[in-house]
Structure formats: structure tokens, C-alpha cells
Design a protein around this motif. Structure first.
Motif, PDB file in Angstrom:
ATOM      1  N   GLN A 127      41.326  47.505  37.606  1.00 43.77           N
ATOM      2  CA  GLN A 127      42.373  48.221  36.873  1.00 43.77           C
ATOM      3  C   GLN A 127      41.708  49.249  35.952  1.00 43.77           C
ATOM      4  O   GLN A 127      40.856  48.898  35.131  1.00 43.77           O
ATOM      5  CB  GLN A 127      43.200  47.236  36.066  1.00 43.77           C
TER       6      GLN A 127
ATOM      7  N   GLU B 116      45.887  35.176  35.444  1.00 44.09           N
ATOM      8  CA  GLU B 116      46.970  36.083  35.064  1.00 44.09           C
ATOM      9  C   GLU B 116      46.433  37.097  34.068  1.00 44.09           C
ATOM     10  O   GLU B 116      46.571  36.942  32.858  1.00 44.09           O
ATOM     11  CB  GLU B 116      48.128  35.273  34.463  1.00 44.09           C
ATOM     12  N   GLY B 117      45.751  38.108  34.621  1.00 49.02           N
ATOM     13  CA  GLY B 117      45.239  39.175  33.769  1.00 49.02           C
ATOM     14  C   GLY B 117      44.296  38.639  32.709  1.00 49.02           C
ATOM     15  O   GLY B 117      43.360  37.903  32.982  1.00 49.02           O
ATOM     16  N   LYS B 118      44.576  39.004  31.451  1.00 50.17           N
ATOM     17  CA  LYS B 118      43.737  38.558  30.339  1.00 50.17           C
ATOM     18  C   LYS B 118      44.494  37.595  29.433  1.00 50.17           C
ATOM     19  O   LYS B 118      44.159  37.448  28.252  1.00 50.17           O
ATOM     20  CB  LYS B 118      43.232  39.769  29.549  1.00 50.17           C
TER      21      LYS B 118
ATOM     22  N   SER C 242      44.140  36.637  42.492  1.00 54.68           N
ATOM     23  CA  SER C 242      45.057  37.164  41.478  1.00 54.68           C
ATOM     24  C   SER C 242      44.322  38.016  40.446  1.00 54.68           C
ATOM     25  O   SER C 242      43.148  37.776  40.154  1.00 54.68           O
ATOM     26  CB  SER C 242      45.762  36.019  40.751  1.00 54.68           C
ATOM     27  N   PRO C 243      45.024  38.993  39.855  1.00 56.25           N
ATOM     28  CA  PRO C 243      44.404  39.813  38.807  1.00 56.25           C
ATOM     29  C   PRO C 243      43.923  38.951  37.646  1.00 56.25           C
ATOM     30  O   PRO C 243      44.640  38.095  37.149  1.00 56.25           O
ATOM     31  CB  PRO C 243      45.558  40.733  38.366  1.00 56.25           C
ATOM     32  N   HIS C 244      42.675  39.208  37.217  1.00 55.31           N
ATOM     33  CA  HIS C 244      42.079  38.407  36.143  1.00 55.31           C
ATOM     34  C   HIS C 244      40.863  39.138  35.588  1.00 55.31           C
ATOM     35  O   HIS C 244      40.325  40.037  36.231  1.00 55.31           O
ATOM     36  CB  HIS C 244      41.627  37.043  36.675  1.00 55.31           C
ATOM     37  N   SER C 245      40.454  38.742  34.394  1.00 53.76           N
ATOM     38  CA  SER C 245      39.125  39.119  33.921  1.00 53.76           C
ATOM     39  C   SER C 245      38.264  37.860  33.956  1.00 53.76           C
ATOM     40  O   SER C 245      38.777  36.746  34.007  1.00 53.76           O
ATOM     41  CB  SER C 245      39.179  39.705  32.502  1.00 53.76           C
TER      42      SER C 245
ATOM     43  N   ARG D 123      41.160  42.369  41.000  1.00 53.14           N
ATOM     44  CA  ARG D 123      41.831  41.519  41.990  1.00 53.14           C
ATOM     45  C   ARG D 123      41.214  41.795  43.358  1.00 53.14           C
ATOM     46  O   ARG D 123      40.412  42.729  43.521  1.00 53.14           O
ATOM     47  CB  ARG D 123      43.336  41.815  42.025  1.00 53.14           C
TER      48      ARG D 123
ATOM     49  N   ASP E 282      54.431  42.465  41.595  1.00 52.15           N
ATOM     50  CA  ASP E 282      53.044  42.008  41.655  1.00 52.15           C
ATOM     51  C   ASP E 282      52.357  42.338  42.986  1.00 52.15           C
ATOM     52  O   ASP E 282      51.180  42.025  43.173  1.00 52.15           O
ATOM     53  CB  ASP E 282      52.975  40.493  41.439  1.00 52.15           C
TER      54      ASP E 282
ATOM     55  N   ILE F  23      40.327  43.760  34.114  1.00 61.46           N
ATOM     56  CA  ILE F  23      41.132  43.015  35.094  1.00 61.46           C
ATOM     57  C   ILE F  23      40.817  43.550  36.495  1.00 61.46           C
ATOM     58  O   ILE F  23      40.753  44.759  36.722  1.00 61.46           O
ATOM     59  CB  ILE F  23      42.634  43.163  34.777  1.00 61.46           C
TER      60      ILE F  23
ATOM     61  N   TRP G  47      45.201  50.827  40.106  1.00 68.23           N
ATOM     62  CA  TRP G  47      44.297  49.928  40.826  1.00 68.23           C
ATOM     63  C   TRP G  47      43.353  50.782  41.671  1.00 68.23           C
ATOM     64  O   TRP G  47      43.781  51.474  42.587  1.00 68.23           O
ATOM     65  CB  TRP G  47      45.076  48.966  41.713  1.00 68.23           C
TER      66      TRP G  47
END
Length: 366
Positions: free
Chosen positions: A257, A352-354, A234-237, A294, A46, A292, A262
Motif C-alpha cells: 500500500q 487486518e492492516g495495522k 490478508s493486508p497486514h504489517s 498483501r 476488500d 501494509i 496497491w
């Protein structure tokens, strides 16, 4: 049109999911610039890697708002493609005066320079995410982001919880209002343009909101002695409709992303970064992408970012629009969800992402 006129001002301001209190990162760095507590150290897979994708940054679409508002077909096509292929674009000639952008940056920097006890006067309460602190912290075991934030709901005005609007530095409340009003104007214009490129009448998306809600989040990323081991956010949408971000002019940190890589969104002075949220992805049945993203840190300088989130009223129902079904995409990818439930479900989870979009997706695997 103001979609905020749809609901009575007697309506009580909503609360959102609480977040577990965690240490102030800016204060950690002030006390010991070399310390990186284990709670912030990411697992190897990560961590930000050394792969330099900055050459792709120049491919992120740059959209000229003045051309969009003139009805320029080439620019409207660029907007359509940007939402399909990138989910992100940089917006220039957006109409927000440069002096308003600069005043917002200067006042926010002053706020984060205040002593911790002064900022803690506006600390998030135990039942909400408005105020100064950290959102999306849902367990004591969670690896934490290397950032602090001030989060406020700014529109409609009767949703404001003014106890959490800082009284110092002098003038901060007023510039937050001035900046947020200017950003709302840009957001409404973008929603009208998106309605147009989706083949609908100008006010269609605004009406679907039932009421346009706007939240404002100022993120403070202190420098970090080991930036390759931590993540700023943190990576997220984004759960809402669209987000409009102001970056520092010369400090990069936002990454998106794209095709498994990245890609840094290098700042363009006085531009705004716009990204598609989950709601637009759902309404468009996946044609437009909620991407996504970050934030990463650096060893040298603190960075501040200014994110405005536009989203529907809690009672608005979100589902793919009939007109977005096509021979290429005949099946609905999403079921109908009430936005308030969708938003609070996402706030209950760590970023946490999608992962949070699962409650709305239709499982097409037999």
C-alpha cells in the motif's frame, strides 16, 4: 557479534498463539479447480480491484547491498529514504548465492507437491503456529486466505521444534538451514546499517533485540478460478523488526500500500524484498514506516513465496529511541511494550492492516 549468545540455551522454546484448523486450499483446488467456497470470498470493498498500478512498481527502491557495505553515502541515503517513504525495497548483490536460492525454491516446491497425508505429518499443533497449516485464523466466521503455509522458528537453534521440520523431500531440512543462515547474515548486516543511518553505533539495534529470533514462513498460493474475489494473504504489517522475502522470479503476487494505492512488487530475479516491521517503526518513532501489504492470486499458476522474519526476544522492551525524537517529531508516538506481549496480541487477531499496533500507539487525540 551474535545476539543469540545473550540467553542461555537452557531457555525453553516459546510457544505462540494457536490458530483454528481450516481446510487445505491446495487440496480444495486439486479436487475442484473451479470451486471457490464462500469462506474465501471477500466483501466487495476488500477485493483486489482492476486498477493497474504496475507503472508504480518501477519506483520501488532497488538497493545495492555491496555498495552499502562499502559505506557508499548515496546508497546509505537511498536506504534511509526507502525506509521513510516506502517501507519496502528490493535488495540486489546481497551475497546469498544464486544456487542456494534455487535449491530452496526447488525443495519447497517438492514439499508442496507431496500428498496431503505426508504434509499433514507436520501439521500445526493446537497450541502453536509452527508447522504446516494456517496462522491468524481466530474465528469460524473469519474470511480465509487463499494459501497454505509451512512456518518454522529457525534461530536461535534451541527454539527449533524439529518435529515440524519436514523429513521429505530429502535435503529440505538442510537447505532450510543453509538458506536461513544466509538470510540471517543479510539481516544482521541490514540491522547494522540501519543503526548507522539512525546515528548509532553499529551493534545498537542488535543489542536492543536482547536475542535475534528468526522465523521462516513458506507460503503456497494455489491458482484460483476467481482471483478477483479472494486474497492470498490478508493486508497486514509485520510485527517484527524486518522481513526478508524471496519471490518467484516471474510470478507477481505481492502488493504494497503506497499513498492509498496497491502497488505490485514485481519480481527481480535473485533479488530479495526487504520491508520494515512494526519494531523499527516504533524504535524510529514513526520515521521509518511499517507498510501494509498483501498477496493476490492468479488463474494460471501456483506461486510460492519465502518470508524470513527477524524479531526481538520476548523480554525485549520496545519504545521510541530518545535520539529519534526531533523538533519535527517531539512527541513519542508509541508507549513502551514488551515484544512478546505485542507479538502474541497480534497473533490473537485476524490479519487486518495495522489494527494490532493499537496496543502500542499513544493516543494523541485530546
Amino acid at each position: 557479534m551474535s545476539s543469540n549468545e545473550t540467553f542461555s540455551e537452557i531457555e525453553e522454546a516459546p510457544t505462540y498463539e494457536p490458530s483454528i484448523p481450516v481446510p487445505n486450499v491446495q487440496e480444495l483446488v486439486r479436487k475442484d479447480p473451479l470451486q471457490v467456497p464462500q469462506r474465501y470470498v471477500r466483501d466487495m470493498e476488500d477485493r483486489p480491484n482492476d486498477t493497474d498500478m504496475s507503472h508504480l512498481s518501477s519506483l520501488i527502491p532497488i538497493i545495492d547491498m555491496s555498495l552499502l557495505l562499502m559505506g557508499n553515502e548515496d546508497e546509505l541515503n537511498k536506504l534511509d529514504l526507502a525506509c521513510q517513504e516506502w517501507g519496502f525495497f528490493q535488495l540486489v548483490n546481497h551475497g546469498v548465492p544464486n544456487e542456494v536460492l534455487q535449491k530452496m525454491k526447488d525443495s519447497a516446491a517438492e514439499f508442496f507437491d507431496l500428498p496431503l497425508e505426508e504434509k499433514n505429518k507436520y501439521a500445526m499443533p493446537s497450541n502453536d503456529v509452527q508447522g504446516y497449516g494456517h496462522a491468524y485464523v481466530v474465528s469460524e466466521e473469519q474470511i480465509l486466505d487463499w494459501s497454505d503455509a509451512l512456518i518454522l522458528v529457525v534461530h536461535p537453534s534451541h527454539y527449533r521444534k524439529l518435529d515440524f521440520w519436514p523429513k521429505s523431500p530429502k535435503g529440505l531440512k538442510e537447505i532450510i538451514e543453509e538458506y536461513s543462515n544466509a538470510i540471517q547474515k543479510v539481516g544482521i548486516e541490514l540491522l547494522q546499517l540501519l543503526s548507522h543511518i539512525m546515528g548509532m553505533e553499529k551493534e545498537a539495534l542488535l543489542k536492543l533485540h536482547k536475542q535475534l529470533v528468526q522465523a521462516y514462513r513458506v507460503n503456497y498460493y494455489p491458482p484460483c478460478s476467481k482471483p478477483d474475489q479472494v486474497i492470498g494473504v490478508s493486508p497486514h504489517s509485520d510485527s517484527g523488526t524486518i522481513a526478508i522475502l524471496m519471490q518467484e522470479d516471474y510470478i507477481s503476487g505481492l502488493q504494497i500500500q503506497h499513498k492509498g494505492e496497491w502497488v505490485p512488487v514485481d519480481p527481480i530475479p535473485n533479488a530479495l524484498v526487504v520491508n520494515v516491521g512494526d519494531v523499527i517503526e516504533m524504535w524510529s518513532n514513526g520515521k521509518y514506516k511499517s507498510i501494509i501489504h498483501r498477496a493476490v492470486t492468479n488463474t494460471e499458476k501456483a506461486r510460492i513465496s519465502y518470508a524470513s522474519f527477524l524479531y526481538p526476544h520476548d523480554e525485549a522492551e520496545i519504545e521510541p529511541l530518545d535520539r529519534m525524537l526531533s523538533p519535527q517529531s517531539p512527541q513519542r508516538m508509541y508507549k513502551r511494550v514488551k515484544f512478546g506481549e505485542y507479538l502474541r496480541n497480534s497473533l490473537k487477531m485476524k490479519m487486518e492492516g495495522k489494527a494490532h499496533t493499537k496496543m502500542a500507539r499513544i493516543d494523541t487525540i485530546a
